[in-house]
Design a protein around this motif. Structure first.
Motif, PDB file in Angstrom:
ATOM      1  N   TYR A 157       0.964  -1.213   0.040  1.00 55.54           N
ATOM      2  CA  TYR A 157      -0.320  -0.044   0.019  1.00 55.54           C
ATOM      3  C   TYR A 157       0.743   1.271  -0.069  1.00 55.54           C
ATOM      4  N   VAL A 158       0.491   2.238  -0.392  1.00 56.59           N
ATOM      5  CA  VAL A 158       1.035   3.456  -0.477  1.00 56.59           C
ATOM      6  C   VAL A 158       1.260   4.095   0.956  1.00 56.59           C
ATOM      7  N   HIS A 159       2.450   4.574   1.073  1.00 51.24           N
ATOM      8  CA  HIS A 159       2.598   5.288   2.517  1.00 51.24           C
ATOM      9  C   HIS A 159       1.713   6.780   2.800  1.00 51.24           C
ATOM     10  N   ASP A 160       0.980   6.953   3.534  1.00 51.68           N
ATOM     11  CA  ASP A 160       0.259   8.069   4.183  1.00 51.68           C
ATOM     12  C   ASP A 160      -1.160   7.947   3.459  1.00 51.68           C
ATOM     13  N   SER A 161      -1.399   6.786   2.890  1.00 49.26           N
ATOM     14  CA  SER A 161      -2.821   6.550   2.066  1.00 49.26           C
ATOM     15  C   SER A 161      -3.793   6.174   3.219  1.00 49.26           C
ATOM     16  N   PRO A 162      -4.994   6.466   2.611  1.00 48.60           N
ATOM     17  CA  PRO A 162      -6.225   6.167   3.411  1.00 48.60           C
ATOM     18  C   PRO A 162      -6.034   4.359   4.178  1.00 48.60           C
TER      19      PRO A 162
ATOM     20  N   SER B  27     -11.065  -8.879  25.979  1.00 49.43           N
ATOM     21  CA  SER B  27     -11.520 -10.019  25.481  1.00 49.43           C
ATOM     22  C   SER B  27     -10.556 -10.932  24.693  1.00 49.43           C
ATOM     23  N   SER B  28     -10.524 -12.179  24.517  1.00 52.60           N
ATOM     24  CA  SER B  28      -9.747 -13.236  24.157  1.00 52.60           C
ATOM     25  C   SER B  28      -9.779 -13.139  22.465  1.00 52.60           C
ATOM     26  N   TYR B  29     -10.915 -12.874  22.159  1.00 50.23           N
ATOM     27  CA  TYR B  29     -11.062 -12.923  20.641  1.00 50.23           C
ATOM     28  C   TYR B  29     -11.747 -11.655  20.164  1.00 50.23           C
ATOM     29  N   ASN B  30     -11.597 -11.144  18.972  1.00 49.95           N
ATOM     30  CA  ASN B  30     -12.234 -10.074  18.360  1.00 49.95           C
ATOM     31  C   ASN B  30     -11.834 -10.005  16.906  1.00 49.95           C
ATOM     32  N   LYS B  31     -12.884  -9.348  16.002  1.00 54.14           N
ATOM     33  CA  LYS B  31     -12.658  -9.033  14.790  1.00 54.14           C
ATOM     34  C   LYS B  31     -13.307  -7.806  14.505  1.00 54.14           C
ATOM     35  N   TYR B  32     -12.616  -7.129  13.396  1.00 53.48           N
ATOM     36  CA  TYR B  32     -12.905  -5.736  12.950  1.00 53.48           C
ATOM     37  C   TYR B  32     -12.702  -5.666  11.528  1.00 53.48           C
ATOM     38  N   THR B  33     -13.849  -4.827  10.848  1.00 53.43           N
ATOM     39  CA  THR B  33     -13.813  -4.320   9.618  1.00 53.43           C
ATOM     40  C   THR B  33     -13.704  -2.872   9.685  1.00 53.43           C
ATOM     41  N   ILE B  34     -12.634  -2.054   9.205  1.00 49.53           N
ATOM     42  CA  ILE B  34     -12.564  -0.698   9.270  1.00 49.53           C
ATOM     43  C   ILE B  34     -12.963  -0.299   7.639  1.00 49.53           C
ATOM     44  N   MET B  35     -14.136   0.518   7.612  1.00 43.89           N
ATOM     45  CA  MET B  35     -14.434   0.867   6.185  1.00 43.89           C
ATOM     46  C   MET B  35     -13.684   1.857   5.676  1.00 43.89           C
ATOM     47  N   GLY B  36     -13.748   2.180   4.614  1.00 47.66           N
ATOM     48  CA  GLY B  36     -12.989   3.277   3.998  1.00 47.66           C
ATOM     49  C   GLY B  36     -13.916   4.044   3.022  1.00 47.66           C
ATOM     50  N   SER B  37     -13.630   5.040   2.274  1.00 44.23           N
ATOM     51  CA  SER B  37     -14.131   5.903   1.411  1.00 44.23           C
ATOM     52  C   SER B  37     -14.473   5.298   0.057  1.00 44.23           C
ATOM     53  N   SER B  38     -13.471   4.254  -0.181  1.00 41.13           N
ATOM     54  CA  SER B  38     -13.536   3.360  -1.431  1.00 41.13           C
ATOM     55  C   SER B  38     -13.346   1.962  -0.928  1.00 41.13           C
ATOM     56  N   PRO B  39     -13.502   1.073  -1.869  1.00 42.46           N
ATOM     57  CA  PRO B  39     -13.576  -0.577  -1.331  1.00 42.46           C
ATOM     58  C   PRO B  39     -11.958  -0.852  -1.400  1.00 42.46           C
ATOM     59  N   GLN B  40     -11.159  -0.234  -2.091  1.00 46.70           N
ATOM     60  CA  GLN B  40      -9.637  -0.496  -2.137  1.00 46.70           C
ATOM     61  C   GLN B  40      -9.092   0.071  -0.598  1.00 46.70           C
ATOM     62  N   ASP B  41      -9.660   0.748   0.263  1.00 50.90           N
ATOM     63  CA  ASP B  41      -9.375   1.089   1.630  1.00 50.90           C
ATOM     64  C   ASP B  41      -9.927   0.480   2.733  1.00 50.90           C
ATOM     65  N   VAL B  42     -10.814  -0.346   2.437  1.00 54.13           N
ATOM     66  CA  VAL B  42     -11.256  -1.387   3.628  1.00 54.13           C
ATOM     67  C   VAL B  42     -10.423  -2.261   4.036  1.00 54.13           C
ATOM     68  N   VAL B  43     -10.087  -2.358   5.345  1.00 54.04           N
ATOM     69  CA  VAL B  43      -9.320  -3.751   6.040  1.00 54.04           C
ATOM     70  C   VAL B  43      -9.940  -4.268   6.798  1.00 54.04           C
TER      71      VAL B  43
ATOM     72  N   THR C  64       2.637  -3.772   3.757  1.00 55.86           N
ATOM     73  CA  THR C  64       1.985  -4.786   2.928  1.00 55.86           C
ATOM     74  C   THR C  64       0.524  -4.753   3.346  1.00 55.86           C
ATOM     75  N   CYS C  65      -0.460  -5.026   2.442  1.00 57.95           N
ATOM     76  CA  CYS C  65      -1.890  -5.196   2.588  1.00 57.95           C
ATOM     77  C   CYS C  65      -2.477  -6.221   3.334  1.00 57.95           C
ATOM     78  N   GLY C  66      -1.634  -7.257   3.470  1.00 59.76           N
ATOM     79  CA  GLY C  66      -1.985  -8.503   4.378  1.00 59.76           C
ATOM     80  C   GLY C  66      -0.928  -8.929   5.019  1.00 59.76           C
ATOM     81  N   GLY C  67      -1.365  -9.620   6.204  1.00 66.27           N
ATOM     82  CA  GLY C  67      -0.182 -10.240   7.217  1.00 66.27           C
ATOM     83  C   GLY C  67      -0.951 -11.153   8.342  1.00 66.27           C
ATOM     84  N   ALA C  68      -0.086 -12.171   8.724  1.00 67.11           N
ATOM     85  CA  ALA C  68      -0.615 -13.094   9.769  1.00 67.11           C
ATOM     86  C   ALA C  68       0.693 -13.315  10.448  1.00 67.11           C
ATOM     87  N   LEU C  69       0.579 -13.388  11.853  1.00 65.95           N
ATOM     88  CA  LEU C  69       1.474 -13.875  12.923  1.00 65.95           C
ATOM     89  C   LEU C  69       0.892 -14.732  13.877  1.00 65.95           C
TER      90      LEU C  69
END
Length: 286
Positions: A45-50, A69-85, A118-123
């Motif tokens: 992803y671009v630095h300083d991007s939405p 909480s021992s578990y949680n999930k989130y969806t952060i919406m953006g102004s465009s589909p490519q900004d959603v995480v 990077t746009c995705g990661g897991a650890l």
């Protein structure tokens, strides 16, 4: 502009880091911070991007949520589909809330370095799991094998193998997302990620346990991590949980993580140096 990411690119990158790290990661450590596996997508992803702003909000939410909480999930919406995480974390079922919070904070800190920009990661650490992506994976069952590790064979000892199979069979039949079992010197643990339904969890754990029994054969310990669940066993008894074993695992995990970061930094410096040389010689050629 972010490019299109394919599933195969994620698996290739993910597999490299898993294969490298699994060389030094012992099974069944008491240390919640010990490194197990990690992986990143190739898409940047671009630095300083939405998207970066949304990702930072997501990671902050994961760390804050782990304090209660021992578990949680989130969806952060953006102004465009490519900004959603999308993102989640999962702590091991036996951790206290302070240990859960510490583990998730450590995982997020390491993930930010391991998967920088990077746009995705897991650890996966011994005590918790953190994942984020720009493509939704929440609530999606995934039985892809991420890490398989089998200890040395102890030979076919009927009593020991019968105990091992009984412990694994008991965990397969037990309900719940977090399952433990033990008999004699054999100990086992299994867990699903919290976004799976009860039926999906059972299906995933059944697959992990079946693979563990078939692939690890007469090994004295085994780990089977699928994308949304894992199953592990050891025949080492209480000694597998001693402080000395934990210290070795922690040191090995930290050394592995440091080596990975060193390699990534070296590659980055090499690319910058090559770009510099190209500009120098390109300018002289004009």
């Amino acid at each position: 502009m972010m490019g299109r990411r394919t599933r195969s690119s994620l698996l290739l990158t993910f597999t490299f880091i898993v294969s490298f790290s699994s060389l030094t990661c012992p099974s069944f450590s008491d240390s919640t911070d010990a490194f197990v596996f990690g992986g990143c997508t190739q898409q940047k992803y671009v630095h300083d991007s939405p998207f970066e702003s949304n990702l930072n909000s997501l990671l902050t939410s994961l760390v804050n949520s782990a304090t209660y909480s021992s578990y949680n999930k989130y969806t952060i919406m953006g102004s465009s589909p490519q900004d959603v995480v999308y993102g989640l974390y999962q702590c091991r079922g036996d951790l206290s809330m302070p240990d859960c919070a510490t583990c998730v904070a450590r995982a997020v800190s390491q993930l930010s370095v391991l998967c920088a920009q990077t746009c995705g990661g897991a650890l996966q650490l011994q005590g918790c799991y953190v994942k984020y992506d720009n493509t939704t994976f929440l609530g999606v069952e995934d039985k892809t094998v991420v890490l398989k590790k089998c200890g040395p064979s102890v030979g076919y000892k009927t009593d020991a193998m019968n105990l091992r199979d009984a412990v694994l069979g008991g965990m397969a039949r037990t309900g719940g997302a977090y399952r433990v079992g033990g008999s004699g010197d054999v100990q086992g643990v299994a867990q699903c990620v919290g976004d799976l339904s009860a039926g999906e969890c059972q299906d995933c754990l059944s697959e992990a346990i079946m693979r563990l029994r078939s692939d690890c054969g007469t090994a004295d310990y085994g780990d089977m991590f699928l994308a949304k669940c894992y199953a592990r066993y050891t025949t080492g008894g209480p000694r597998a949980y001693t402080k000395s074993h934990s210290d070795k695992s922690t040191n090995d995990g930290e050394k592995t993580f440091a080596i990975i970061i060193g390699l990534l930094a070296g590659v980055t410096l090499l690319i910058i140096f090559l770009i510099f040389l190209r500009k120098v010689f390109g300018g002289n050629g004009k």
